[in-house]
Scaffold this active site. Structure first.
Site, PDB file in Angstrom:
ATOM      1  N   ASN A  10      11.876   3.506  -5.475  1.00 41.34           N
ATOM      2  CA  ASN A  10      12.836   2.606  -4.844  1.00 41.34           C
ATOM      3  C   ASN A  10      12.664   1.233  -5.493  1.00 41.34           C
ATOM      4  O   ASN A  10      11.677   0.542  -5.260  1.00 41.34           O
ATOM      5  CB  ASN A  10      12.529   2.548  -3.333  1.00 41.34           C
ATOM      6  CG  ASN A  10      13.389   1.545  -2.600  1.00 41.34           C
ATOM      7  OD1 ASN A  10      14.305   0.952  -3.181  1.00 41.34           O
ATOM      8  ND2 ASN A  10      13.094   1.341  -1.325  1.00 41.34           N
ATOM      9  N   HIS A 102      15.500   2.794   5.676  1.00 42.09           N
ATOM     10  CA  HIS A 102      14.284   2.163   5.149  1.00 42.09           C
ATOM     11  C   HIS A 102      13.883   1.024   6.097  1.00 42.09           C
ATOM     12  O   HIS A 102      14.740   0.339   6.655  1.00 42.09           O
ATOM     13  CB  HIS A 102      14.539   1.627   3.740  1.00 42.09           C
ATOM     14  CG  HIS A 102      13.292   1.158   3.071  1.00 42.09           C
ATOM     15  ND1 HIS A 102      12.734  -0.072   3.335  1.00 42.09           N
ATOM     16  CD2 HIS A 102      12.459   1.776   2.197  1.00 42.09           C
ATOM     17  CE1 HIS A 102      11.623  -0.190   2.626  1.00 42.09           C
ATOM     18  NE2 HIS A 102      11.428   0.917   1.936  1.00 42.09           N
ATOM     19  N   GLU A 174       7.054   6.366   6.209  1.00 41.64           N
ATOM     20  CA  GLU A 174       6.611   5.114   5.592  1.00 41.64           C
ATOM     21  C   GLU A 174       6.119   4.152   6.668  1.00 41.64           C
ATOM     22  O   GLU A 174       6.929   3.425   7.265  1.00 41.64           O
ATOM     23  CB  GLU A 174       7.776   4.469   4.837  1.00 41.64           C
ATOM     24  CG  GLU A 174       8.323   5.317   3.711  1.00 41.64           C
ATOM     25  CD  GLU A 174       8.967   4.457   2.647  1.00 41.64           C
ATOM     26  OE1 GLU A 174       8.527   4.534   1.499  1.00 41.64           O
ATOM     27  OE2 GLU A 174       9.880   3.681   2.973  1.00 41.64           O
ATOM     28  N   SER A 219       2.565   1.697  -0.488  1.00 41.49           N
ATOM     29  CA  SER A 219       1.476   1.367  -1.421  1.00 41.49           C
ATOM     30  C   SER A 219       0.941   2.580  -2.176  1.00 41.49           C
ATOM     31  O   SER A 219      -0.276   2.697  -2.391  1.00 41.49           O
ATOM     32  CB  SER A 219       0.345   0.621  -0.694  1.00 41.49           C
ATOM     33  OG  SER A 219       0.835  -0.612  -0.188  1.00 41.49           O
TER      34      SER A 219
END
Ligand code: PGA
Length: 263
Positions: A10, A102, A174, A219
């Site tokens: 992304n 997101h 996420e 990460s």
């Protein structure tokens, strides 16, 4: 059931158009080689909207070594919605998948579960693949409500996804506190949530839930990709932000995925 392993980059609001094409030029041959070894490995990039069409045109659609994703999609099909880009528009230029929900969209742009669900419905209707993101904030994890929060996000989004839809749907877990912070979830934290999401997915969609890929994001780097993938075979790849901007580190993550498949 063996599931597809995805390594998706992304780019967020980074890289000018020419830089996206240069990135792709470096990435495509490396990825094609990995895909020749493992047909169940898929690599993709999500550049900004302005580069989606040209990125798609730059890589041959067969064998399609790099999937091209949009980072967002409109919640409406068409009409007077200045600045929005619809699922049919993306589909028409060859976009493969759209990222929906997101955490940056949810927190910085106020997207609610209801909006995310509308976007899911739009993609399902247009035949555009979906990467659905869910994840809890640090406060929610500290309050031990992370499982509840993520389950609610998943349920709300899937409520608008027709059970009989053939549109690819990938889930990405996420945790917000791991995004762009350099602090990834531990393999154990990721494994626990992925196992829970797998259970929920299968319960909500008994027919296809067990075959859907669940990615981890937050990460991810060449240095931690292998240990995350090894976490109980629960993690079916990654949604990568920062480390995807450099073709070398992004390819190294795809390489780790390929090595995982070889084990
Ligand atoms: P990061 O971003 O890899 O930079 O943490 C992940 C994401 O936002 O998908």
């Amino acid at each position: 059931m063996s599931r597809t392993l995805w390594v998706l980059g992304n780019f967020k609001q980074n890289l000018l158009h020419a830089q996206v094409l240069d990135h792709l030029q470096a990435l495509a041959p490396a990825t094609a080689a990995l895909r020749n070894t493992h047909s169940s490995l898929r690599v993709g990039i999500a550049p900004s909207f302005v580069s989606v069409q040209a990125a798609r045109a730059q890589v041959p659609s067969e064998p399609n070594p790099v999937q091209v994703l949009a980072q967002n999609v409109a919640a409406q099909e068409q009409g007077a919605y200045t600045g929005e880009v619809s699922a049919p528009m993306l589909k028409a230029v060859g976009c493969d998948l759209a990222i929906i929900g997101h955490s940056e969209r949810r927190t910085l742009f106020g997207e609610s579960d209801a909006t995310v669900a509308e976007k899911v419905a739009q993609c399902a209707q247009a035949g555009l693949g979906i990467v659905l993101c869910v994840g809890e904030s640090l406060a929610q994890r500290e309050a031990q409500t992370h499982v509840e929060v993520v389950t609610q996000q998943l349920k709300a989004a899937l409520a608008r996804f027709p059970q009989d839809s053939e549109v690819p749907l990938i889930l990405a877990y996420e945790p917000v506190w791991a995004i762009g912070t350099g602090r990834s979830a531990t393999p154990q934290q990721a494994q626990e949530m992925h196992a829970h999401l797998r259970e929920e997915l299968t319960r909500l969609d008994p027919q296809r839930g067990s075959g859907r890929s669940i990615l981890y994001g937050g990460s991810v780097k060449p240095g931690n990709a292998a240990e995350l993938l090894a976490a109980g075979n629960q993690i079916d790849g990654f949604l990568v932000g920062g480390a995807s901007l450099d073709p070398t580190s992004f390819t190294a993550i795809a390489q780790a995925a390929s090595e995982h498949l070889s084990q």
